[in-house]
Design a protein around this motif. Structure first.
Motif, mmCIF file in Angstrom:
data_model
loop_
_atom_site.group_PDB
_atom_site.id
_atom_site.type_symbol
_atom_site.label_atom_id
_atom_site.label_comp_id
_atom_site.label_asym_id
_atom_site.label_seq_id
_atom_site.Cartn_x
_atom_site.Cartn_y
_atom_site.Cartn_z
ATOM 1 N N GLY A 111 -23.205 91.669 36.459
ATOM 2 C CA GLY A 111 -23.418 92.654 37.502
ATOM 3 C C GLY A 111 -24.094 93.921 37.045
ATOM 4 O O GLY A 111 -24.454 94.773 37.865
ATOM 5 N N ASP A 113 -25.247 97.405 36.380
ATOM 6 C CA ASP A 113 -24.782 98.733 36.779
ATOM 7 C C ASP A 113 -23.593 98.684 37.732
ATOM 8 O O ASP A 113 -22.768 99.596 37.756
ATOM 9 C CB ASP A 113 -25.924 99.566 37.387
ATOM 10 C CG ASP A 113 -26.804 98.756 38.311
ATOM 11 O OD1 ASP A 113 -26.389 97.666 38.727
ATOM 12 O OD2 ASP A 113 -27.914 99.225 38.608
ATOM 13 N N TYR A 114 -23.493 97.620 38.511
ATOM 14 C CA TYR A 114 -22.304 97.446 39.350
ATOM 15 C C TYR A 114 -21.051 97.371 38.483
ATOM 16 O O TYR A 114 -20.023 98.007 38.780
ATOM 17 C CB TYR A 114 -22.465 96.168 40.186
ATOM 18 C CG TYR A 114 -21.216 95.719 40.891
ATOM 19 C CD1 TYR A 114 -20.690 96.449 41.951
ATOM 20 C CD2 TYR A 114 -20.551 94.550 40.508
ATOM 21 C CE1 TYR A 114 -19.535 96.038 42.602
ATOM 22 C CE2 TYR A 114 -19.417 94.131 41.154
ATOM 23 C CZ TYR A 114 -18.905 94.872 42.206
ATOM 24 O OH TYR A 114 -17.767 94.458 42.848
ATOM 25 N N ALA A 126 -18.098 101.500 42.958
ATOM 26 C CA ALA A 126 -18.807 100.259 42.648
ATOM 27 C C ALA A 126 -19.256 99.554 43.924
ATOM 28 O O ALA A 126 -20.356 99.006 43.994
ATOM 29 C CB ALA A 126 -17.914 99.337 41.818
ATOM 30 N N ARG A 129 -22.350 101.172 45.310
ATOM 31 C CA ARG A 129 -23.533 100.709 44.574
ATOM 32 C C ARG A 129 -23.931 99.301 45.014
ATOM 33 O O ARG A 129 -25.116 99.011 45.226
ATOM 34 C CB ARG A 129 -23.232 100.714 43.057
ATOM 35 C CG ARG A 129 -24.304 100.060 42.205
ATOM 36 C CD ARG A 129 -25.619 100.817 42.258
ATOM 37 N NE ARG A 129 -26.658 100.173 41.481
ATOM 38 C CZ ARG A 129 -27.803 99.742 41.972
ATOM 39 N NH1 ARG A 129 -28.062 99.877 43.267
ATOM 40 N NH2 ARG A 129 -28.701 99.189 41.203
ATOM 41 N N LEU A 130 -22.956 98.428 45.163
ATOM 42 C CA LEU A 130 -23.222 97.065 45.616
ATOM 43 C C LEU A 130 -23.822 97.068 47.013
ATOM 44 O O LEU A 130 -24.774 96.338 47.301
ATOM 45 C CB LEU A 130 -21.916 96.269 45.598
ATOM 46 C CG LEU A 130 -22.000 94.776 45.915
ATOM 47 C CD1 LEU A 130 -22.713 94.034 44.806
ATOM 48 C CD2 LEU A 130 -20.587 94.198 46.109
ATOM 49 N N GLU A 133 -27.467 98.229 46.981
ATOM 50 C CA GLU A 133 -28.373 97.215 46.428
ATOM 51 C C GLU A 133 -28.574 96.058 47.403
ATOM 52 O O GLU A 133 -29.708 95.614 47.628
ATOM 53 C CB GLU A 133 -27.821 96.685 45.101
ATOM 54 C CG GLU A 133 -28.748 95.754 44.358
ATOM 55 C CD GLU A 133 -29.908 96.465 43.700
ATOM 56 O OE1 GLU A 133 -30.858 95.771 43.292
ATOM 57 O OE2 GLU A 133 -29.867 97.707 43.600
ATOM 58 N N LEU A 342 -26.226 88.981 42.047
ATOM 59 C CA LEU A 342 -25.501 90.192 42.432
ATOM 60 C C LEU A 342 -24.436 89.873 43.477
ATOM 61 O O LEU A 342 -23.315 90.382 43.416
ATOM 62 C CB LEU A 342 -26.482 91.234 42.974
ATOM 63 C CG LEU A 342 -25.901 92.620 43.206
ATOM 64 C CD1 LEU A 342 -25.376 93.215 41.907
ATOM 65 C CD2 LEU A 342 -26.948 93.546 43.814
ATOM 66 N N GLY A 346 -20.366 90.513 42.908
ATOM 67 C CA GLY A 346 -19.562 91.272 43.853
ATOM 68 C C GLY A 346 -18.440 90.454 44.459
ATOM 69 O O GLY A 346 -17.316 90.930 44.622
ATOM 70 N N GLN A 351 -15.363 91.912 46.492
ATOM 71 C CA GLN A 351 -16.020 92.959 47.276
ATOM 72 C C GLN A 351 -17.182 92.441 48.126
ATOM 73 O O GLN A 351 -17.885 93.238 48.745
ATOM 74 C CB GLN A 351 -16.518 94.068 46.346
ATOM 75 C CG GLN A 351 -15.379 94.863 45.705
ATOM 76 C CD GLN A 351 -15.846 96.189 45.151
ATOM 77 O OE1 GLN A 351 -17.006 96.382 44.820
ATOM 78 N NE2 GLN A 351 -14.925 97.127 45.051
ATOM 79 N N SER A 400 -28.335 105.762 43.256
ATOM 80 C CA SER A 400 -27.321 104.862 42.711
ATOM 81 C C SER A 400 -27.515 104.627 41.215
ATOM 82 O O SER A 400 -26.541 104.548 40.460
ATOM 83 C CB SER A 400 -27.334 103.526 43.465
ATOM 84 O OG SER A 400 -28.615 102.924 43.405
ATOM 85 N N SER A 404 -25.094 105.374 37.867
ATOM 86 C CA SER A 404 -24.875 104.437 36.757
ATOM 87 C C SER A 404 -25.107 105.115 35.413
ATOM 88 O O SER A 404 -24.327 104.927 34.467
ATOM 89 C CB SER A 404 -25.814 103.231 36.900
ATOM 90 O OG SER A 404 -25.631 102.574 38.138
#
Length: 503
Positions: A111, A113-114, A126, A129-130, A133, A342, A346, A351, A400, A404
């Motif tokens: 993942g 930066d997540y 987090a 950020r997800l 993206e 990604l 997640g 998430q 974002s 990170s």
């Protein structure tokens, strides 16, 4: 439950599937079972330094170099300052990449930066950020690239004016739908498309640079001046949105760092080689454009390479827009191909909806993730203004990614004993964070509508997080409804969880 029966019936067919084709160049399609008898799949460290360089270069070079020259010049006013912005954007990206090198060798989780934000600031940040993206950056970038494809395909038919907006949007939708089918049908088809169209992209750039260098040798330098430079700080910040958009992808190697041989040595080397190479290629391509095209001609065309080809190649001018169209077609495919990783990361953290980790039981493709990406991208195509879409992506991306990079000094303070195989000078994240503040806060004043929409889309993550993630004791009817909805989607698409994604 019916879901479980679907999973059990096809579990033996899923042993070789993890991320469903995510990650171009990362070798995701040839992972081998770990051999422990449990059918588990593990990622092998089999990527060399050269592989790492090609992943970064292939991720960065897309449609941006063919679109962004107009956007950069629009806000700088002069050719020389535009070239400075291109070089500065490359250096900015390299500094960020080195910050990610420390984070990637310190926190080795899927993942990128997540995972770094999850480790540093917890699940709420987090998830934001997800959300950024998955809901903004990737689908909006795909819409931009698809629109670029359609503009370059249509431009030869409308040499003296801009192609009709509705026609451009419709062709962009067709591009997305065709590649959605390819990615849903066979991952091998998708990787084949990616390889072929990457060669077209590099060939187009080589032709542009080679002819530009020839023009330069003839003394075609009249447009390289600082005349009409726009000195407004707000305009300079907006010029970086277009420049930095072309460098998107420098952090993609971190998504597959567990597959890189000797990452402590090879990751910083891959960053240095690839970022330097891309910066030089972008600079030379821009120099080539301005040896032939005046600033007014660049500003008057969304298809800069077409205008350049018309002036240089005469009756063979059609070759460059064809190569650029092929390049952007491949770039759309690349976004679809890599997005499942990604979604998978997640969903493993609970998430993202479980359906997005699932694989089609006959085609072994990440059908749900691909379809969601395609639908979101087509929603962004309600706007045909490429530069407004770049502003959406720029604001969300750099905000974002700035968070990170903030993980690096924060962890230096909060967890100083964490092993850090790579330790970058602290001035790197400080410089990057200051530059990030510049390119995110200033455009709020200069371009309030686009940044306002970007902020609203980011804030929309808060109620989603509160309802679907933070709220643990949901009523039974809610759980049954969501479970039933997931089962319906499973039956419609014939998808199940890979064995390694099962709880």
């Amino acid at each position: 439950m019916e879901t479980e029966s679907l999973n059990n019936k096809s579990s033996s067919r899923q042993n070789s599937v993890t991320n469903g084709g995510g990650g171009s160049g990362g070798g995701d399609g040839d992972e081998k079972p770990s051999g422990d008898g449990g059918g588990e799949v593990t990622l092998k460290a089999k990527m060399s330094l050269l592989n790492g360089v090609t992943v970064i270069v292939g991720s960065i070079i897309g449609s941006g170099i063919f679109v962004s020259p107009t956007g950069v010049l629009m806000h700088t006013g002069s050719v020389n300052l535009a070239l400075v912005v291109w070089v500065a954007s490359g250096l900015f990206s390299m500094v960020g990449a080195y910050c990610y090198a420390e984070l990637g060798t310190m926190i080795r989780k899927s993942g990128a930066d997540y995972a770094y934000i999850m480790e540093t600031f917890g699940p709420f940040m987090a998830f934001i950020r997800l959300w950024i993206e998955c809901m903004i950056v990737r689908p909006c970038s795909q819409a931009i690239v698809a629109l670029t494809f359609s503009v370059y395909v249509l431009k030869p038919f409308f040499p003296d004016c801009q192609p009709p907006e509705d026609s451009a949007r419709l062709l962009a939708v067709c591009c997305i739908l065709v590649l959605t089918f390819v990615n849903c049908w066979d991952v091998k088809w998708a990787t084949w498309v990616q390889d072929i169209f990457t060669y077209a992209k590099l060939l187009a750039l080589f032709i542009v640079i080679a002819t530009g260098m020839y023009q330069l040798s003839l003394g075609k330098t009249e447009y390289f001046t600082f005349e009409n430079t726009n000195t407004q700080v707000t305009s300079l910040a907006l010029s970086f949105y277009s420049g930095l958009f072309a460098y998107n992808g420098w952090n993609y190697l971190n998504f597959i760092i567990e597959e890189l041989k000797d990452p402590v040595k090879n990751l910083p080397r891959a960053i240095a080689i690839s970022c330097t190479l891309v910066t030089v290629v972008y600079l030379l391509a821009n120099v080539a454009f301005y040896t032939t095209l005046s600033p007014e001609e660049v500003l008057g065309s969304e298809a800069v390479a077409v205008a350049y080809a018309d002036r240089i190649f005469g009756q063979f001018a059609w070759t460059i827009p064809v190569f650029v169209a092929l390049s952007t077609f491949g770039a759309v495919n690349g976004i679809l191909l890599t997005s499942s990783r990604l979604f998978y990361a997640g969903a493993c953290e609970g998430q993202m909806p479980e359906i997005l980790t699932m694989i089609q039981i006959q085609r072994f493709t990440p059908t749900p993730a691909v379809l969601v990406m395609a639908l979101l991208s087509m929603l962004y195509l309600t706007s045909s203004n490429i530069f407004a879409l770049i502003n959406y992506v720029g604001f969300a991306t750099w905000l974002s990614i700035g968070v990170s990079v903030l993980c690096l000094p924060w962890l230096r303070w909060a967890q100083p004993n964490l092993p850090r195989p790579i330790r970058v000078p602290l001035v790197f994240p400080i410089v990057y964070l200051l530059a990030t503040l510049f390119v995110t806060l200033v455009p709020m004043y200069a371009s309030p509508v686009e940044t306002g929409y970007g902020i609203l889309m980011i804030l929309s993550s808060v109620p989603v997080y509160l309802v679907f993630i933070a709220w643990k004791n949901k009523p039974m009817w809610f759980n049954r409804t969501m479970g039933g909805f997931t089962q319906v989607l499973q039956k419609m698409m014939m998808v199940v969880r890979p064995k390694t994604a099962s709880k």
